[in-house]
Design an enzyme around this catalytic site. Structure first.
Site, PDB file in Angstrom:
ATOM      1  N   HIS A  45       0.619  -1.250  -0.186  1.00 22.95           N
ATOM      2  CA  HIS A  45      -0.303   0.139   0.317  1.00 22.95           C
ATOM      3  C   HIS A  45       1.088   1.531   0.528  1.00 22.95           C
ATOM      4  O   HIS A  45       1.241   1.781   0.839  1.00 22.95           O
ATOM      5  CB  HIS A  45      -1.168   0.110   1.214  1.00 22.95           C
ATOM      6  CG  HIS A  45      -1.939   1.497   1.155  1.00 22.95           C
ATOM      7  ND1 HIS A  45      -3.093   1.199   0.662  1.00 22.95           N
ATOM      8  CD2 HIS A  45      -1.965   2.437   1.775  1.00 22.95           C
ATOM      9  CE1 HIS A  45      -3.837   2.501   0.615  1.00 22.95           C
ATOM     10  NE2 HIS A  45      -2.630   3.652   1.695  1.00 22.95           N
ATOM     11  N   ASN A  86      -4.016   8.442 -12.044  1.00 25.49           N
ATOM     12  CA  ASN A  86      -4.992   9.954 -11.789  1.00 25.49           C
ATOM     13  C   ASN A  86      -4.145  10.359 -10.091  1.00 25.49           C
ATOM     14  O   ASN A  86      -4.385   9.351  -9.188  1.00 25.49           O
ATOM     15  CB  ASN A  86      -6.476  10.159 -11.044  1.00 25.49           C
ATOM     16  CG  ASN A  86      -7.060   9.557 -13.021  1.00 25.49           C
ATOM     17  OD1 ASN A  86      -6.806  10.352 -13.872  1.00 25.49           O
ATOM     18  ND2 ASN A  86      -8.602   9.184 -12.999  1.00 25.49           N
ATOM     19  N   HIS A  99      -2.421   2.989  -8.458  1.00 30.74           N
ATOM     20  CA  HIS A  99      -2.854   2.124  -9.810  1.00 30.74           C
ATOM     21  C   HIS A  99      -2.885   3.014 -10.937  1.00 30.74           C
ATOM     22  O   HIS A  99      -3.029   4.312 -10.459  1.00 30.74           O
ATOM     23  CB  HIS A  99      -4.386   1.708  -9.456  1.00 30.74           C
ATOM     24  CG  HIS A  99      -5.520   2.833  -9.231  1.00 30.74           C
ATOM     25  ND1 HIS A  99      -5.352   3.288  -7.826  1.00 30.74           N
ATOM     26  CD2 HIS A  99      -6.534   3.753 -10.392  1.00 30.74           C
ATOM     27  CE1 HIS A  99      -6.239   4.384  -7.979  1.00 30.74           C
ATOM     28  NE2 HIS A  99      -6.651   4.527  -9.299  1.00 30.74           N
TER      29      HIS A  99
HETATM   30  P1  5GP Z   1      -9.371   6.169  -9.608  1.00 34.36           P
HETATM   31  O1  5GP Z   1     -11.033   6.903  -9.736  1.00 34.36           O
HETATM   32  O2  5GP Z   1      -9.092   6.403  -8.446  1.00 34.36           O
HETATM   33  O3  5GP Z   1      -8.432   6.989 -10.956  1.00 34.36           O
HETATM   34  O4  5GP Z   1      -9.762   5.092  -9.829  1.00 34.36           O
HETATM   35  C1  5GP Z   1     -10.006   3.986  -9.311  1.00 34.36           C
HETATM   36  C2  5GP Z   1     -10.769   2.254 -10.364  1.00 34.36           C
HETATM   37  O5  5GP Z   1     -10.845   1.286  -9.831  1.00 34.36           O
HETATM   38  C3  5GP Z   1     -12.264   3.151 -10.522  1.00 34.36           C
HETATM   39  O6  5GP Z   1     -12.140   2.881 -12.817  1.00 34.36           O
HETATM   40  C4  5GP Z   1     -12.799   2.137 -10.256  1.00 34.36           C
HETATM   41  O7  5GP Z   1     -13.567   1.705 -11.232  1.00 34.36           O
HETATM   42  C5  5GP Z   1     -12.003   0.952  -9.881  1.00 34.36           C
HETATM   43  N1  5GP Z   1     -12.680   0.560  -9.223  1.00 34.36           N
HETATM   44  C6  5GP Z   1     -12.808   0.890  -7.859  1.00 34.36           C
HETATM   45  N2  5GP Z   1     -13.636  -0.707  -6.574  1.00 34.36           N
HETATM   46  C7  5GP Z   1     -13.294  -1.643  -6.872  1.00 34.36           C
HETATM   47  C8  5GP Z   1     -13.418  -2.683  -7.215  1.00 34.36           C
HETATM   48  O8  5GP Z   1     -13.507  -3.232  -6.179  1.00 34.36           O
HETATM   49  N3  5GP Z   1     -12.409  -4.067  -7.926  1.00 34.36           N
HETATM   50  C9  5GP Z   1     -12.397  -3.629  -9.560  1.00 34.36           C
HETATM   51  N4  5GP Z   1     -12.171  -4.130 -10.304  1.00 34.36           N
HETATM   52  N5  5GP Z   1     -11.982  -2.168  -9.716  1.00 34.36           N
HETATM   53  C10 5GP Z   1     -12.720  -1.395  -8.535  1.00 34.36           C
HETATM   54 ZN    ZN Z   2      -4.086  -0.277  -0.366  1.00 38.15          ZN
END
Ligand code: 5GP
Ligand code: ZN
Length: 113
Positions: A45, A86, A99
């Site tokens: 993490h 992001n 990520h």
């Molecule tokens: P961020 O908005 O932080 O750039 O991206 C987070 C991403 O994580 C989003 O595109 C969202 O769809 C994905 N995400 C959130 N929760 C989960 C989950 O439980 N499983 C998977 N596979 N993706 C997730």
């Molecule tokens: Zn984490």
């Protein structure tokens, strides 16, 4: 710690895993915004790229190489693809575990929205 991607990394939450080793996981985004939408994470993490110094340099390089390998394996390299991390609220970061989005299978505009 209540982190959804830590739970995905330790299999408390199921995901569609594309690649995994002891330090890295690449899995499908549950809410894809492109025909191919994967997420590459370190299992350790760290909140965002701002904390990249908390990862071993070898691991950082390994993540980027894994992204490159997966993009080629899934033929994203032919048409082009996008890698995005992001960072912070203004950029729309919703999960505070580093990520890299790997997006492919359609055309992408620049500048991004
Ligand atoms: P961020 O908005 O932080 O750039 O991206 C987070 C991403 O994580 C989003 O595109 C969202 O769809 C994905 N995400 C959130 N929760 C989960 C989950 O439980 N499983 C998977 N596979 N993706 C997730
Ligand atoms: Zn984490």
């Amino acid at each position: 710690m209540d982190c959804i991607f830590c739970k995905i990394a330790n299999k408390e939450i199921k995901s569609e895993i594309i690649f995994e080793d002891d330090e890295i996981m690449i899995f499908k985004d549950v809410n894809p915004v492109a025909p191919l939408h994967l997420l590459a994470i370190p299992k350790k993490h760290v909140e965002s790229i701002l904390e990249i110094d908390k990862l071993e340099d070898d691991l950082t390089v390994k993540i980027l190489k894994a992204i490159s390998d997966i993009a080629k394996e899934m033929n994203m390299d032919k048409e082009g693809f996008r890698v995005v991390t992001n960072t912070g609220e203004g950029a729309g970061q919703s999960v505070k575990h580093l990520h890299f989005h790997i997006l492919g299978g359609r055309k992408f505009n620049w500048p991004p929205g």
